[in-house]
Design a protein around this motif. Sequence first.
Motif, PDB file in Angstrom:
ATOM      1  N   ASN A  84      11.483  -1.647  -0.615  1.00  0.00           N
ATOM      2  CA  ASN A  84      12.643  -0.760  -0.690  1.00  0.00           C
ATOM      3  C   ASN A  84      13.851  -1.627  -0.995  1.00  0.00           C
ATOM      4  O   ASN A  84      13.721  -2.846  -1.154  1.00  0.00           O
ATOM      5  CB  ASN A  84      12.822   0.012   0.633  1.00  0.00           C
ATOM      6  N   SER A 276       9.164   1.311   3.940  1.00  0.00           N
ATOM      7  CA  SER A 276       8.368   1.897   2.861  1.00  0.00           C
ATOM      8  C   SER A 276       7.641   3.174   3.261  1.00  0.00           C
ATOM      9  O   SER A 276       7.361   4.033   2.410  1.00  0.00           O
ATOM     10  CB  SER A 276       7.328   0.884   2.359  1.00  0.00           C
ATOM     11  N   SER A 282      12.764   4.765   5.577  1.00  0.00           N
ATOM     12  CA  SER A 282      11.978   5.088   4.377  1.00  0.00           C
ATOM     13  C   SER A 282      12.311   6.479   3.861  1.00  0.00           C
ATOM     14  O   SER A 282      12.055   6.794   2.694  1.00  0.00           O
ATOM     15  CB  SER A 282      10.480   4.997   4.685  1.00  0.00           C
ATOM     16  N   TYR A 286      14.986   6.797   0.243  1.00  0.00           N
ATOM     17  CA  TYR A 286      13.691   7.400  -0.042  1.00  0.00           C
ATOM     18  C   TYR A 286      12.731   6.433  -0.734  1.00  0.00           C
ATOM     19  O   TYR A 286      13.006   5.905  -1.828  1.00  0.00           O
ATOM     20  CB  TYR A 286      13.874   8.646  -0.891  1.00  0.00           C
ATOM     21  N   SER A 287      11.606   6.196  -0.067  1.00  0.00           N
ATOM     22  CA  SER A 287      10.616   5.242  -0.550  1.00  0.00           C
ATOM     23  C   SER A 287       9.776   5.821  -1.690  1.00  0.00           C
ATOM     24  O   SER A 287       9.456   7.012  -1.701  1.00  0.00           O
ATOM     25  CB  SER A 287       9.705   4.827   0.610  1.00  0.00           C
ATOM     26  N   HIS A 288       9.386   4.953  -2.603  1.00  0.00           N
ATOM     27  CA  HIS A 288       8.546   5.365  -3.732  1.00  0.00           C
ATOM     28  C   HIS A 288       7.135   5.727  -3.285  1.00  0.00           C
ATOM     29  O   HIS A 288       6.400   6.399  -4.022  1.00  0.00           O
ATOM     30  CB  HIS A 288       8.480   4.225  -4.762  1.00  0.00           C
ATOM     31  N   TYR A 290       6.062   7.836  -1.108  1.00  0.00           N
ATOM     32  CA  TYR A 290       5.843   9.289  -0.971  1.00  0.00           C
ATOM     33  C   TYR A 290       5.551   9.942  -2.318  1.00  0.00           C
ATOM     34  O   TYR A 290       4.733  10.864  -2.419  1.00  0.00           O
ATOM     35  CB  TYR A 290       7.059   9.941  -0.315  1.00  0.00           C
ATOM     36  N   GLU A 291       6.195   9.452  -3.349  1.00  0.00           N
ATOM     37  CA  GLU A 291       5.945   9.978  -4.695  1.00  0.00           C
ATOM     38  C   GLU A 291       4.648   9.409  -5.259  1.00  0.00           C
ATOM     39  O   GLU A 291       3.869  10.135  -5.903  1.00  0.00           O
ATOM     40  CB  GLU A 291       7.126   9.635  -5.597  1.00  0.00           C
ATOM     41  N   ASP A 292       4.406   8.122  -5.005  1.00  0.00           N
ATOM     42  CA  ASP A 292       3.185   7.497  -5.518  1.00  0.00           C
ATOM     43  C   ASP A 292       1.928   8.168  -4.980  1.00  0.00           C
ATOM     44  O   ASP A 292       0.912   8.261  -5.683  1.00  0.00           O
ATOM     45  CB  ASP A 292       3.161   6.000  -5.149  1.00  0.00           C
ATOM     46  N   ASN A 296       5.495  13.883  -1.648  1.00  0.00           N
ATOM     47  CA  ASN A 296       6.948  14.072  -1.637  1.00  0.00           C
ATOM     48  C   ASN A 296       7.360  15.536  -1.752  1.00  0.00           C
ATOM     49  O   ASN A 296       8.525  15.873  -1.521  1.00  0.00           O
ATOM     50  CB  ASN A 296       7.597  13.264  -2.758  1.00  0.00           C
ATOM     51  N   ARG A 303      12.445  14.394  -0.591  1.00  0.00           N
ATOM     52  CA  ARG A 303      13.672  13.601  -0.709  1.00  0.00           C
ATOM     53  C   ARG A 303      14.858  14.350  -0.108  1.00  0.00           C
ATOM     54  O   ARG A 303      15.763  13.751   0.478  1.00  0.00           O
ATOM     55  CB  ARG A 303      13.935  13.274  -2.181  1.00  0.00           C
TER      56      ARG A 303
END
Length: 397
Positions: A84, A276, A282, A286-288, A290-292, A296, A303
């Motif tokens: 992050n 993260s 996190s 907003y950590s990536h 959750y989208e990865d 999300n 978000r």
Amino acid sequence: MLARVVCSKNNLFFAFLVLSYVFGVVLYDYLSVFSSDEVMALFLLFFTGMVVNERRCFREVIPLCVVAGIFLFYTLYSVIIGSNVLVAILKDLLIEIKPFLGFFCTYAIMPTLSPLQKRSLVIMCLVVAALLLFIGIMNDVVVYFGHPACFAKTIVATAFLYLYCCSDEWPDFIGFLLILTVGLFSTRAKFYGFWGVAFLLVFLYKAGIRIKFDFKSIILLLCVVALAVWLGRDKLIMYYVDGMLDSREMWSRPAILLTSLKLFVDYAPLGSGLASFASYTSGEYYSHIYEDYGINHLWGISREYYSFVADAYYPMLAQFGIVGLGLYIFFWIWMVRKGRAMRKQGFAKEELLILLATVFFAIEGVADSTFSQNRGLFVLIVAAMALTKGKEHAKAE
């Protein structure tokens, strides 16, 4: 000179303990003292430096230095892998290291309370318990604490402080159990589980039955776990079964839990890094992750609304990977072993307090991040105070 330092150290710690309990536990939500736990940890850190410098015994801070080294390593690791942004990593560092700072600083300080100070704390705990009972009867829990879980954790912190300060006689143990019983007004399934286990452990302790790691003890432990699960079965089913059966709209807790299991594998052995996953920062930054991992879009993890991101402690350990999980388990094994050793020194009540703290955090970690919060920090401080009795006894010998 040394006697004056010791006396002033204990008096100062007593004042710190009272202020921490009042503003960091009882009035934390009502007065919105949301930075009190950070202040508590920083004060203990400064206090530790002052006391250790006076004693000139730097071995006292070796455990604290080990903890600092571990978190420094994970901070550098997080920066290297880009878990992050830097400010998020540093904020998460402060949150995650805080409970360990509180515990090991208190362990290094080795505070000793006088009989008068203990009696004062016992009276304070009884007065607060009576007020909390009144709040429960009047059904004003949410008015003063915002959430029933905060009420339950306040009761637990009060009961732990009372148990530390009281005697080893049945009337005081009855008082401890009565204080805990006030927490039933919270209607929290987690608390029901802890309440049942606490009653069982107290009666085993008073009956002189020591828990050993043999076949009978394992069976007894399984019965204790079964009791805790049975008392909290409704919430466990709602959080982790019903949510997973709803494939169209998986609830936040099951989603966070299942994703954390994937992270332990995908980011082995050191984890996904600070800020993260499953921590407050996190969500704030907003950590990536959750989208990865495609979660999300879920309510409470998005978000725009991330309030349920840090709703449990165990999934957050995915940030530290298998290594971090092992270190966390080792911390509790170390504490329980220290507690068991204290019984041989004549501190059986303190061993009981350590066991109760271990059970409390084991249950809380399922559906709350109490370990890294204000009331969790206070319980850890009380647990460290209990452990220092064995440490002082060993020094005296």
